[in-house]
Design a protein around this motif. Structure first.
Motif, PDB file in Angstrom:
ATOM      1  N   SER A 196       0.795  -1.229   0.000  1.00 45.17           N
ATOM      2  CA  SER A 196       0.000   0.000   0.000  1.00 45.17           C
ATOM      3  C   SER A 196       0.829   1.281   0.000  1.00 45.17           C
ATOM      4  O   SER A 196       0.480   2.250  -0.684  1.00 45.17           O
ATOM      5  CB  SER A 196      -0.956   0.004   1.194  1.00 45.17           C
ATOM      6  OG  SER A 196      -0.242  -0.126   2.414  1.00 45.17           O
ATOM      7  N   GLU A 199       2.151   1.849  -3.433  1.00 43.40           N
ATOM      8  CA  GLU A 199       1.041   2.166  -4.322  1.00 43.40           C
ATOM      9  C   GLU A 199       0.633   3.633  -4.175  1.00 43.40           C
ATOM     10  O   GLU A 199       0.363   4.317  -5.173  1.00 43.40           O
ATOM     11  CB  GLU A 199      -0.155   1.256  -4.029  1.00 43.40           C
ATOM     12  CG  GLU A 199       0.038  -0.173  -4.512  1.00 43.40           C
ATOM     13  CD  GLU A 199      -1.209  -1.027  -4.349  1.00 43.40           C
ATOM     14  OE1 GLU A 199      -1.187  -2.180  -4.826  1.00 43.40           O
ATOM     15  OE2 GLU A 199      -2.198  -0.549  -3.769  1.00 43.40           O
ATOM     16  N   LYS A 200       0.593   4.124  -2.933  1.00 44.02           N
ATOM     17  CA  LYS A 200       0.219   5.521  -2.701  1.00 44.02           C
ATOM     18  C   LYS A 200       1.222   6.473  -3.342  1.00 44.02           C
ATOM     19  O   LYS A 200       0.841   7.528  -3.870  1.00 44.02           O
ATOM     20  CB  LYS A 200       0.096   5.793  -1.200  1.00 44.02           C
ATOM     21  CG  LYS A 200      -1.124   5.149  -0.572  1.00 44.02           C
ATOM     22  CD  LYS A 200      -1.145   5.344   0.947  1.00 44.02           C
ATOM     23  CE  LYS A 200      -2.355   4.659   1.565  1.00 44.02           C
ATOM     24  NZ  LYS A 200      -2.366   4.762   3.048  1.00 44.02           N
ATOM     25  N   ILE A 203       0.585   6.380  -7.186  1.00 46.10           N
ATOM     26  CA  ILE A 203      -0.646   7.044  -7.627  1.00 46.10           C
ATOM     27  C   ILE A 203      -0.379   8.511  -7.966  1.00 46.10           C
ATOM     28  O   ILE A 203      -1.033   9.094  -8.837  1.00 46.10           O
ATOM     29  CB  ILE A 203      -1.745   6.899  -6.548  1.00 46.10           C
ATOM     30  CG1 ILE A 203      -2.244   5.450  -6.508  1.00 46.10           C
ATOM     31  CG2 ILE A 203      -2.904   7.854  -6.811  1.00 46.10           C
ATOM     32  CD1 ILE A 203      -3.160   5.147  -5.340  1.00 46.10           C
ATOM     33  N   LYS A 204       0.604   9.113  -7.286  1.00 44.75           N
ATOM     34  CA  LYS A 204       0.942  10.518  -7.547  1.00 44.75           C
ATOM     35  C   LYS A 204       1.642  10.692  -8.893  1.00 44.75           C
ATOM     36  O   LYS A 204       1.774  11.811  -9.390  1.00 44.75           O
ATOM     37  CB  LYS A 204       1.837  11.054  -6.433  1.00 44.75           C
ATOM     38  CG  LYS A 204       1.178  11.037  -5.060  1.00 44.75           C
ATOM     39  CD  LYS A 204       2.160  11.455  -3.975  1.00 44.75           C
ATOM     40  CE  LYS A 204       1.524  11.357  -2.593  1.00 44.75           C
ATOM     41  NZ  LYS A 204       2.487  11.693  -1.520  1.00 44.75           N
ATOM     42  N   GLU A 206       1.752  10.480 -12.747  1.00 44.61           N
ATOM     43  CA  GLU A 206       0.766  10.488 -13.831  1.00 44.61           C
ATOM     44  C   GLU A 206       1.068   9.436 -14.902  1.00 44.61           C
ATOM     45  O   GLU A 206       0.274   9.248 -15.816  1.00 44.61           O
ATOM     46  CB  GLU A 206       0.717  11.876 -14.476  1.00 44.61           C
ATOM     47  CG  GLU A 206       0.231  12.968 -13.531  1.00 44.61           C
ATOM     48  CD  GLU A 206       0.226  14.332 -14.177  1.00 44.61           C
ATOM     49  OE1 GLU A 206       0.674  14.424 -15.349  1.00 44.61           O
ATOM     50  OE2 GLU A 206      -0.209  15.296 -13.540  1.00 44.61           O
ATOM     51  N   ASP A 209      -0.619   4.708 -15.764  1.00 48.81           N
ATOM     52  CA  ASP A 209      -1.705   4.067 -16.505  1.00 48.81           C
ATOM     53  C   ASP A 209      -1.145   3.001 -17.441  1.00 48.81           C
ATOM     54  O   ASP A 209      -0.093   3.183 -18.047  1.00 48.81           O
ATOM     55  CB  ASP A 209      -2.496   5.101 -17.302  1.00 48.81           C
ATOM     56  CG  ASP A 209      -1.632   5.832 -18.308  1.00 48.81           C
ATOM     57  OD1 ASP A 209      -0.685   6.508 -17.868  1.00 48.81           O
ATOM     58  OD2 ASP A 209      -1.875   5.702 -19.517  1.00 48.81           O
ATOM     59  N   SER A 227      -8.020   2.529  -5.274  1.00 45.03           N
ATOM     60  CA  SER A 227      -7.466   3.775  -5.822  1.00 45.03           C
ATOM     61  C   SER A 227      -6.310   3.495  -6.773  1.00 45.03           C
ATOM     62  O   SER A 227      -6.144   4.192  -7.781  1.00 45.03           O
ATOM     63  CB  SER A 227      -7.016   4.706  -4.690  1.00 45.03           C
ATOM     64  OG  SER A 227      -6.092   4.059  -3.838  1.00 45.03           O
ATOM     65  N   PHE A 228      -5.532   2.465  -6.472  1.00 45.15           N
ATOM     66  CA  PHE A 228      -4.427   2.087  -7.363  1.00 45.15           C
ATOM     67  C   PHE A 228      -4.973   1.559  -8.687  1.00 45.15           C
ATOM     68  O   PHE A 228      -4.485   1.918  -9.769  1.00 45.15           O
ATOM     69  CB  PHE A 228      -3.554   1.031  -6.684  1.00 45.15           C
ATOM     70  CG  PHE A 228      -2.337   0.623  -7.482  1.00 45.15           C
ATOM     71  CD1 PHE A 228      -1.313   1.522  -7.724  1.00 45.15           C
ATOM     72  CD2 PHE A 228      -2.209  -0.668  -7.973  1.00 45.15           C
ATOM     73  CE1 PHE A 228      -0.194   1.151  -8.453  1.00 45.15           C
ATOM     74  CE2 PHE A 228      -1.101  -1.047  -8.697  1.00 45.15           C
ATOM     75  CZ  PHE A 228      -0.080  -0.135  -8.938  1.00 45.15           C
ATOM     76  N   ALA A 231      -6.161   4.384 -10.805  1.00 46.34           N
ATOM     77  CA  ALA A 231      -5.057   5.154 -11.390  1.00 46.34           C
ATOM     78  C   ALA A 231      -4.427   4.430 -12.577  1.00 46.34           C
ATOM     79  O   ALA A 231      -4.085   5.046 -13.584  1.00 46.34           O
ATOM     80  CB  ALA A 231      -4.001   5.443 -10.324  1.00 46.34           C
ATOM     81  N   VAL A 232      -4.275   3.115 -12.460  1.00 41.14           N
ATOM     82  CA  VAL A 232      -3.662   2.336 -13.548  1.00 41.14           C
ATOM     83  C   VAL A 232      -4.665   2.120 -14.682  1.00 41.14           C
ATOM     84  O   VAL A 232      -4.315   2.159 -15.861  1.00 41.14           O
ATOM     85  CB  VAL A 232      -3.144   0.980 -13.022  1.00 41.14           C
ATOM     86  CG1 VAL A 232      -2.527   0.160 -14.159  1.00 41.14           C
ATOM     87  CG2 VAL A 232      -2.105   1.193 -11.920  1.00 41.14           C
TER      88      VAL A 232
END
Length: 294
Positions: A196, A199-200, A203-204, A206, A209, A227-228, A231-232
């Motif tokens: 986690s 992952e956090k 996520i920041k 860009e 993806d 949330s991960f 984002a992906v």
């Protein structure tokens, strides 16, 4: 002469002429049609039980091996590589020092020529980690420490970027090298065993993806947050785990999120080795086209 024999004779003549035209030279398999696409990026998610091992054959023929499973699966990785007619690895990537990722690398380094190693930089006090570093030193294999945002330049057609690497303050898992592999319109995110906290951080970024996501840490409940996944935004999830593992991988909460978001799942426990191929436009899993998000 009947029609069947005439067709056979014609094919034989064409084969002889084709061989003569080539001057007896070996054809580069990557310059001809791979059944359905030309100049493919090939990615194999090897079935190594409760571990990870991923092999990539780039469009220009360069080779990358990411992890080698545990000690018991080292010979299996070698057999899989030889079945693919691979006798050298241009870059060996050791995502982090846990035994289910580096345990098999000692045998691989003993039997397959390794040109260079990319290491997470996370040091670990274990016998398997010591033997891995010792073998690299004895075989004079250069080791480079991965840094975030590093570019791996092996093929001009392939953009490979390091998005996470090791630090002393991070756990082994969160020190995993995370690699984004992009071939034109198709991207693959390879995540090691991140949890986690990593992952956090990601996520920041860009740039995370991807159409294909290798699910972190074998589907552990400590990874693959909603949330991960948002984002992906993957179309395809690859899972590597052993059916009878004692950790309960993949966790039901992870599988529920994948189903809820409509992400196609491919697991080594179901498919064995999973072959992914792409020409940068279309994506194929086990030679079947898979529709992906744009």
């Amino acid at each position: 002469m009947d029609m069947k024999k005439k067709r056979y004779s014609l094919l034989l003549c064409l084969l002889v002429l084709f061989t003569t035209f080539l001057g007896g030279e070996k054809i580069d398999a990557r310059s001809v049609n791979y059944g359905y696409i030309t100049h493919p990026l090939l990615v194999y998610f090897f079935d190594v039980g409760q571990g990870d091992s991923i092999f990539m054959n780039l469009p220009n023929g360069k080779t990358v091996l990411i992890d080698g499973g545990d000690v018991e699966h080292g010979n299996a990785v070698i057999k899989k590589l030889k079945k693919l007619h691979i006798d050298r690895i241009d870059l060996l990537i050791s995502t982090h020092p846990d035994i289910d990722h580096i345990g098999g690398l000692l045998k691989v380094m003993n039997q397959i020529k390794i040109k260079a190693i990319l290491d997470s930089g996370k040091k670990y006090n274990s016998h398997s980690y010591y033997l891995y570093k010792k073998e690299a030193f004895q075989k004079n294999i250069p080791i480079q420490i991965a840094k975030t945002n590093d570019k791996i330049e092996l093929d001009p057609n392939i953009d490979m970027t390091v998005l996470n690497s090791g630090k002393p303050s991070r756990t082994n898992n969160d020190s995993s090298i995370v690699l984004k592999v992009a071939y034109e319109e198709i991207s693959i995110l390879l995540t090691g065993d991140i949890e986690s906290k990593a992952e956090k951080r990601l996520i920041k970024n860009e740039n995370i993806d991807a159409q294909v996501l290798k699910i972190p840490h074998h589907g552990s409940r400590t990874s693959t947050s909603e949330s991960f996944l948002f984002a992906v935004n993957p179309s395809v999830a690859i899972l590597s785990y052993d059916k009878f593992n004692i950790f309960g991988h993949p966790h039901r909460s992870v599988m529920k999120r994948l189903r809820h978001l409509g992400i196609k799942q491919f697991a080594t426990v179901d498919y064995g080795d999973i072959e992914l191929s792409t020409n940068g436009k279309k994506l194929y899993i086990e030679k079947e086209e898979v529709l992906v998000n744009p």
